[in-house]
Design a protein around this motif. Structure first.
Motif, short mmCIF file in Angstrom:
data_model
loop_
_atom_site.label_atom_id
_atom_site.label_comp_id
_atom_site.label_asym_id
_atom_site.label_seq_id
_atom_site.Cartn_x
_atom_site.Cartn_y
_atom_site.Cartn_z
N LEU A 153 7.35 15.40 -1.29
CA LEU A 153 6.55 14.89 -0.18
C LEU A 153 7.05 13.53 0.29
O LEU A 153 7.10 13.25 1.49
CB LEU A 153 5.08 14.80 -0.59
N VAL A 154 7.45 12.67 -0.63
CA VAL A 154 7.98 11.35 -0.27
C VAL A 154 9.24 11.51 0.58
O VAL A 154 9.40 10.83 1.60
CB VAL A 154 8.26 10.50 -1.53
N TRP A 155 10.13 12.41 0.18
CA TRP A 155 11.35 12.64 0.95
C TRP A 155 11.03 13.22 2.33
O TRP A 155 11.66 12.87 3.32
CB TRP A 155 12.31 13.56 0.20
N THR A 156 10.05 14.09 2.39
CA THR A 156 9.66 14.66 3.68
C THR A 156 9.12 13.58 4.61
O THR A 156 9.48 13.52 5.79
CB THR A 156 8.61 15.77 3.48
N ILE A 157 8.26 12.73 4.09
CA ILE A 157 7.72 11.62 4.89
C ILE A 157 8.84 10.69 5.35
O ILE A 157 8.88 10.26 6.51
CB ILE A 157 6.64 10.86 4.11
N ALA A 158 9.77 10.38 4.45
CA ALA A 158 10.90 9.52 4.81
C ALA A 158 11.74 10.16 5.91
O ALA A 158 12.18 9.49 6.86
CB ALA A 158 11.75 9.23 3.59
N LEU A 202 0.83 -1.20 0.00
CA LEU A 202 0.00 0.00 0.00
C LEU A 202 0.87 1.26 0.00
O LEU A 202 0.67 2.16 -0.82
CB LEU A 202 -0.93 -0.01 1.21
N PHE A 203 1.84 1.31 0.90
CA PHE A 203 2.71 2.48 0.97
C PHE A 203 3.61 2.61 -0.26
O PHE A 203 3.92 3.73 -0.68
CB PHE A 203 3.53 2.48 2.25
N ALA A 204 4.04 1.51 -0.83
CA ALA A 204 4.84 1.57 -2.05
C ALA A 204 4.01 2.17 -3.18
O ALA A 204 4.50 3.00 -3.96
CB ALA A 204 5.35 0.19 -2.43
N GLY A 205 2.75 1.77 -3.28
CA GLY A 205 1.87 2.33 -4.31
C GLY A 205 1.59 3.80 -4.08
O GLY A 205 1.63 4.61 -5.02
N ILE A 206 1.31 4.16 -2.84
CA ILE A 206 1.07 5.57 -2.53
C ILE A 206 2.32 6.40 -2.81
O ILE A 206 2.25 7.49 -3.39
CB ILE A 206 0.61 5.73 -1.07
N GLY A 207 3.46 5.88 -2.40
CA GLY A 207 4.72 6.59 -2.63
C GLY A 207 5.03 6.80 -4.09
O GLY A 207 5.62 7.82 -4.48
N ALA A 208 4.60 5.88 -4.93
CA ALA A 208 4.83 6.01 -6.37
C ALA A 208 3.96 7.10 -6.98
O ALA A 208 4.29 7.65 -8.04
CB ALA A 208 4.58 4.68 -7.06
N MET A 209 2.86 7.44 -6.33
CA MET A 209 1.94 8.44 -6.88
C MET A 209 2.15 9.84 -6.31
O MET A 209 1.66 10.81 -6.87
CB MET A 209 0.49 8.00 -6.64
#
Length: 74
Positions: free
Chosen positions: A36-41, A24-31
């Motif tokens: 934002l992905v870097w901020t979440i990481a 689920l998170f891999a799919g969300i991260g791809a979109m």
């Protein structure tokens, strides 16, 4: 590593929910936008520091004793 950690901590039944959340998170991260992905990481990496800091504080007496023993032998 994640699966083995989940298995160790929660048992074998927790592997499938872990996989589902991972996908689920891999799919969300791809979109999401890259920024934002870097901020979440970064946020999650920062959150991992808290249990480590708690462990370091809890182990301070052991660290002090071991360091003192080391320098006394030297």
């Amino acid at each position: 590593y994640g699966e083995k950690s989940i298995e160790y901590l929660l048992g074998e039944k927790a592997i499938m929910p872990y996989r589902a959340v991972f996908v689920l998170f891999a799919g969300i991260g791809a979109m999401l936008k890259l920024n934002l992905v870097w901020t979440i990481a970064d946020v999650f990496n920062g959150l991992m520091a808290f249990p480590n800091l708690i462990a370091l504080i809890a182990l301070t007496p052991v660290i002090v004793k071991t360091t003192k023993d080391y320098f006394d032998r030297k």
